[in-house]
Design an enzyme around this catalytic site. Structure first.
Site, PDB file in Angstrom:
ATOM      1  N   THR A  12       6.644  -1.060   7.434  1.00 53.99           N
ATOM      2  CA  THR A  12       5.871   0.129   7.837  1.00 53.99           C
ATOM      3  C   THR A  12       4.561   0.230   7.065  1.00 53.99           C
ATOM      4  O   THR A  12       3.576   0.786   7.571  1.00 53.99           O
ATOM      5  CB  THR A  12       6.743   1.387   7.614  1.00 53.99           C
ATOM      6  OG1 THR A  12       7.847   1.303   8.504  1.00 53.99           O
ATOM      7  CG2 THR A  12       6.004   2.680   7.878  1.00 53.99           C
ATOM      8  N   THR A  89      11.304  -1.324   4.763  1.00 54.20           N
ATOM      9  CA  THR A  89      12.314  -0.725   3.887  1.00 54.20           C
ATOM     10  C   THR A  89      13.745  -0.883   4.424  1.00 54.20           C
ATOM     11  O   THR A  89      14.697  -0.785   3.671  1.00 54.20           O
ATOM     12  CB  THR A  89      12.021   0.777   3.672  1.00 54.20           C
ATOM     13  OG1 THR A  89      12.046   1.430   4.947  1.00 54.20           O
ATOM     14  CG2 THR A  89      10.672   0.983   2.997  1.00 54.20           C
TER      15      THR A  89
HETATM   16  N1  ASP Z   1      11.574  -0.106  10.291  1.00 59.30           N
HETATM   17  C1  ASP Z   1      10.675  -0.368   9.196  1.00 59.30           C
HETATM   18  C2  ASP Z   1      10.944  -1.746   8.620  1.00 59.30           C
HETATM   19  O1  ASP Z   1      11.928  -1.901   7.940  1.00 59.30           O
HETATM   20  C3  ASP Z   1      10.870   0.653   8.149  1.00 59.30           C
HETATM   21  C4  ASP Z   1       9.977   0.560   6.970  1.00 59.30           C
HETATM   22  O2  ASP Z   1       9.312  -0.410   6.672  1.00 59.30           O
HETATM   23  O3  ASP Z   1       9.982   1.572   6.259  1.00 59.30           O
HETATM   24  O4  ASP Z   1      10.158  -2.645   8.853  1.00 59.30           O
END
Ligand code: ASP
Length: 334
Positions: A12, A89
């Site tokens: 993200t 994440t």
């Molecule tokens: N869905 C995203 C990912 O894991 C969430 C994030 O990066 O916070 O790429």
């Protein structure tokens, strides 16, 4: 000034909302994100690398191992003081834990990401990245294993898990709390971790599956996995490490094929133990030959079992890797 390698690897932190689909997609390059980390040149000399722009649900074990090799190569060529890696994440804890288990280096390796995309109010990417760079530059971060830095908090990759799907403090260490904080560009550690085990490997045994136990579950999934050729099974059991009696036969079936079966708890906090002797209770399973995975969440126990299996299939060695000295106090466990 300390030299820090920053490896951009999606998540993200590198996303913006696409107006047509009204949802976040990969769009920012490493350079664009770095541009928003104003003033960082006063803290470190940055070497930037674009490894990928993956959303982290797209990470595979092959890509994780590629990222590991890429990082090792940078460590060898550039000899930076520290490395920062961006990561989505959602699966960050798995990649960070795999790095922690398999990379034998005192060099600080710090994973970071963002909970809000570049299009959202309160985009946390630049501040998380800045704090991760400050952490990777700190002398006090040397020899601490792989770290995870978001929301001004420092957690050990060996302990942390994503505990909230949306809040900025999504990464938590159950029971013990974070190792330290980054406050006003200063890195402060409050405690150490003794949970680090390093078992370097370049090749992963990836046929390891995770099964979550639910009330009334039977052995069908376990039997299927064994017949399908999996090499190890992690079971997120109930409470202290117990399963419904109808799962016992499936566990016995896996053990009879000499497959390691690792038991952890589906509870967010607390470790497994042989407290219960009834059919399917932790003690009963233990007497059958399962391995206890302490307080690891299932997704991390799976990574650890892959690492263990990549070094050999000897069940006693795998058991020792998982249990350390932590289950030796009970005379019956000897
Ligand atoms: N869905 C995203 C990912 O894991 C969430 C994030 O990066 O916070 O790429």
């Amino acid at each position: 000034m300390k030299k820090i390698a920053v490896i951009f690897n999606g998540g993200t932190i590198s996303m913006k909302v696409d107006p047509k689909i009204k949802a976040a997609v990969p769009s920012l390059t490493g350079e664009e994100i770095m541009h928003m980390v104003t003033g960082i040149e006063k803290h470190a000399e940055i070497l930037s690398y674009n490894f990928s722009s993956f959303p982290s649900p797209h990470m595979t074990l092959e890509k994780i191992m590629e990222l590991r090799a890429y990082t090792l190569d940078i460590l060898e060529r550039e000899k930076p003081h520290g490395v920062v890696i961006t990561h989505g994440t959602d699966t960050l804890e798995e990649t960070a834990y795999l790095f922690d288990l398999t990379m034998d280096t005192p060099c600080p390796i710090v994973f970071t990401g963002a909970m809000r995309s570049g299009s959202e109010l309160g985009y946390d990417g630049p501040s998380n990245l800045a704090q991760a760079i400050v952490t990777a530059s700190a002398e006090s971060s040397v020899g601490r294993g792989v770290l995870v830095c978001l929301n001004s908090e420092l957690n050990s990759a060996s302990e942390v898990t994503k505990a909230n799907s949306l809040s900025l403090n999504a990464f938590r260490t159950p029971v013990f709390g974070p190792l330290g904080i980054v406050d006003n560009n200063k890195v402060i550690y409050y405690r150490n971790t003794d949970r680090r085990e390093v078992w370097p490997t370049d090749q992963l045994s990836t046929k390891v599956e995770l099964v979550k136990t639910v009330a009334g579950m039977d052995s069908r999934v376990l039997r299927f996995l064994v017949d399908d050729g999996c090499e190890g099974i992690v079971i997120e059991a109930l409470g202290r490490g117990n399963v419904p009696p109808m799962m016992v036969e499936g566990i016995r079936y896996a053990l009879s094929r000499n497959l390691p079966v690792v038991i952890v708890s589906r509870c967010f906090e607390g470790r497994v133990f042989g407290s219960y002797g009834y059919e399917g209770g932790g003690k009963h399973l233990r007497n059958m030959g399962v391995i206890f995975g302490d307080s690891l969440p299932g997704q991390k126990a799976r990574i650890k079992l892959m690492v263990a299996l990549s070094r050999g299939k000897d069940l006693e060695a795998i058991k020792a890797f998982f249990e350390q000295e932590r289950y030796l106090d009970d005379p019956d466990e000897r």
